[in-house]
Scaffold this motif. Structure first.
Motif, PDB file in Angstrom:
ATOM      1  N   LYS A  75      -1.871  -4.617   0.655  1.00  0.00           N
ATOM      2  CA  LYS A  75      -2.479  -3.510   1.402  1.00  0.00           C
ATOM      3  C   LYS A  75      -3.901  -3.192   0.940  1.00  0.00           C
ATOM      4  O   LYS A  75      -4.676  -2.614   1.690  1.00  0.00           O
ATOM      5  CB  LYS A  75      -1.601  -2.261   1.340  1.00  0.00           C
ATOM      6  CG  LYS A  75      -1.484  -1.629  -0.025  1.00  0.00           C
ATOM      7  CD  LYS A  75      -0.552  -0.432   0.030  1.00  0.00           C
ATOM      8  CE  LYS A  75      -0.363   0.194  -1.338  1.00  0.00           C
ATOM      9  NZ  LYS A  75       0.596   1.308  -1.259  1.00  0.00           N
ATOM     10  N   GLU A  76      -4.256  -3.597  -0.264  1.00  0.00           N
ATOM     11  CA  GLU A  76      -5.596  -3.343  -0.781  1.00  0.00           C
ATOM     12  C   GLU A  76      -6.642  -4.296  -0.207  1.00  0.00           C
ATOM     13  O   GLU A  76      -7.830  -3.985  -0.216  1.00  0.00           O
ATOM     14  CB  GLU A  76      -5.606  -3.475  -2.310  1.00  0.00           C
ATOM     15  CG  GLU A  76      -4.736  -2.474  -3.035  1.00  0.00           C
ATOM     16  CD  GLU A  76      -4.679  -2.756  -4.522  1.00  0.00           C
ATOM     17  OE1 GLU A  76      -5.765  -2.838  -5.148  1.00  0.00           O
ATOM     18  OE2 GLU A  76      -3.562  -2.902  -5.063  1.00  0.00           O
ATOM     19  N   VAL A  77      -6.198  -5.448   0.277  1.00  0.00           N
ATOM     20  CA  VAL A  77      -7.147  -6.481   0.689  1.00  0.00           C
ATOM     21  C   VAL A  77      -6.892  -7.066   2.084  1.00  0.00           C
ATOM     22  O   VAL A  77      -7.637  -7.926   2.530  1.00  0.00           O
ATOM     23  CB  VAL A  77      -7.174  -7.628  -0.348  1.00  0.00           C
ATOM     24  CG1 VAL A  77      -7.767  -7.141  -1.658  1.00  0.00           C
ATOM     25  CG2 VAL A  77      -5.791  -8.209  -0.566  1.00  0.00           C
ATOM     26  N   MET A  78      -5.861  -6.610   2.762  1.00  0.00           N
ATOM     27  CA  MET A  78      -5.544  -7.153   4.088  1.00  0.00           C
ATOM     28  C   MET A  78      -6.520  -6.599   5.129  1.00  0.00           C
ATOM     29  O   MET A  78      -7.176  -5.582   4.928  1.00  0.00           O
ATOM     30  CB  MET A  78      -4.107  -6.804   4.486  1.00  0.00           C
ATOM     31  CG  MET A  78      -3.867  -5.340   4.736  1.00  0.00           C
ATOM     32  SD  MET A  78      -2.103  -5.032   5.032  1.00  0.00           S
ATOM     33  CE  MET A  78      -2.135  -3.257   5.289  1.00  0.00           C
ATOM     34  N   THR A  79      -6.589  -7.282   6.237  1.00  0.00           N
ATOM     35  CA  THR A  79      -7.357  -6.812   7.387  1.00  0.00           C
ATOM     36  C   THR A  79      -6.456  -5.861   8.158  1.00  0.00           C
ATOM     37  O   THR A  79      -5.347  -6.233   8.563  1.00  0.00           O
ATOM     38  CB  THR A  79      -7.785  -7.993   8.278  1.00  0.00           C
ATOM     39  OG1 THR A  79      -8.614  -8.862   7.503  1.00  0.00           O
ATOM     40  CG2 THR A  79      -8.514  -7.519   9.520  1.00  0.00           C
ATOM     41  N   THR A  80      -6.905  -4.626   8.343  1.00  0.00           N
ATOM     42  CA  THR A  80      -6.065  -3.641   9.028  1.00  0.00           C
ATOM     43  C   THR A  80      -6.407  -3.499  10.502  1.00  0.00           C
ATOM     44  O   THR A  80      -5.588  -3.030  11.278  1.00  0.00           O
ATOM     45  CB  THR A  80      -6.169  -2.264   8.342  1.00  0.00           C
ATOM     46  OG1 THR A  80      -7.540  -1.872   8.305  1.00  0.00           O
ATOM     47  CG2 THR A  80      -5.603  -2.312   6.930  1.00  0.00           C
ATOM     48  N   ASP A  81      -7.595  -3.893  10.884  1.00  0.00           N
ATOM     49  CA  ASP A  81      -8.002  -3.824  12.285  1.00  0.00           C
ATOM     50  C   ASP A  81      -7.602  -5.137  12.957  1.00  0.00           C
ATOM     51  O   ASP A  81      -8.431  -6.008  13.205  1.00  0.00           O
ATOM     52  CB  ASP A  81      -9.505  -3.589  12.389  1.00  0.00           C
ATOM     53  CG  ASP A  81      -9.965  -3.331  13.812  1.00  0.00           C
ATOM     54  OD1 ASP A  81      -9.123  -2.981  14.661  1.00  0.00           O
ATOM     55  OD2 ASP A  81     -11.172  -3.495  14.074  1.00  0.00           O
TER      56      ASP A  81
END
Length: 149
Positions: A75-81
């Motif tokens: 969750k710290e480095v994933m693409t959220t958009d």
């Protein structure tokens, strides 16, 4: 433009999607990706897409930033958009979206947001290539007089 709906492409390639929780470590995500020979993994929270973690994310947000894979959470480095497409989206439209957004993977989701599958640029290129090959063979057959129309 390729007009095959992506739902049909999923029917051919399968609907299995490799997922992980956002709280998993990057090392766990990478191990899972390697085990399944894929370039991305969806981070899911309560059956909804929370983000996507890709090889590119690893290079940019772990390697270049000096983070460690065994302590950093996805969750710290994933693409959220995350760019998603509906099942009715065509292969051609998927390719255009991937080009415009500079991404290689598109989750396919129903109107209610449920995950149907995942298509990659490789899936789309494979389909386009096979279709072109079939068209060439048909034209060769026609030219040689083998067309039975």
């Amino acid at each position: 433009m390729e007009t095959l709906p992506v739902s049909s492409l999923l029917g051919q390639k399968g609907r299995e999607v490799i997922t992980i929780t956002p709280e998993a470590t990057v090392l766990e995500a990478i191990e899972t990706m390697v085990d399944h020979n894929v370039g991305s993994i969806l981070a899911m929270k309560a059956d909804r897409i929370a983000g996507i973690f890709t090889e590119r994310d690893y290079l940019r947000r772990i390697v270049l930033q000096g983070r460690t894979s065994d302590t950093t959470q996805v969750k710290e480095v994933m693409t959220t958009d995350v760019v998603t497409v509906p099942p009715r989206c065509t292969v051609g439209e998927c390719m255009e979206l991937m080009t415009a957004h500079k991404c290689r993977h598109l989750p396919v989701v129903n109107e209610d947001g449920t995950l149907r599958g995942l298509v990659s640029i490789g899936d789309c290129v494979k389909y386009v290539s096979e279709r072109a090959k079939n068209e060439v063979e048909s034209l060769k057959s026609y030219i040689a007089g083998g067309y039975t129309g």
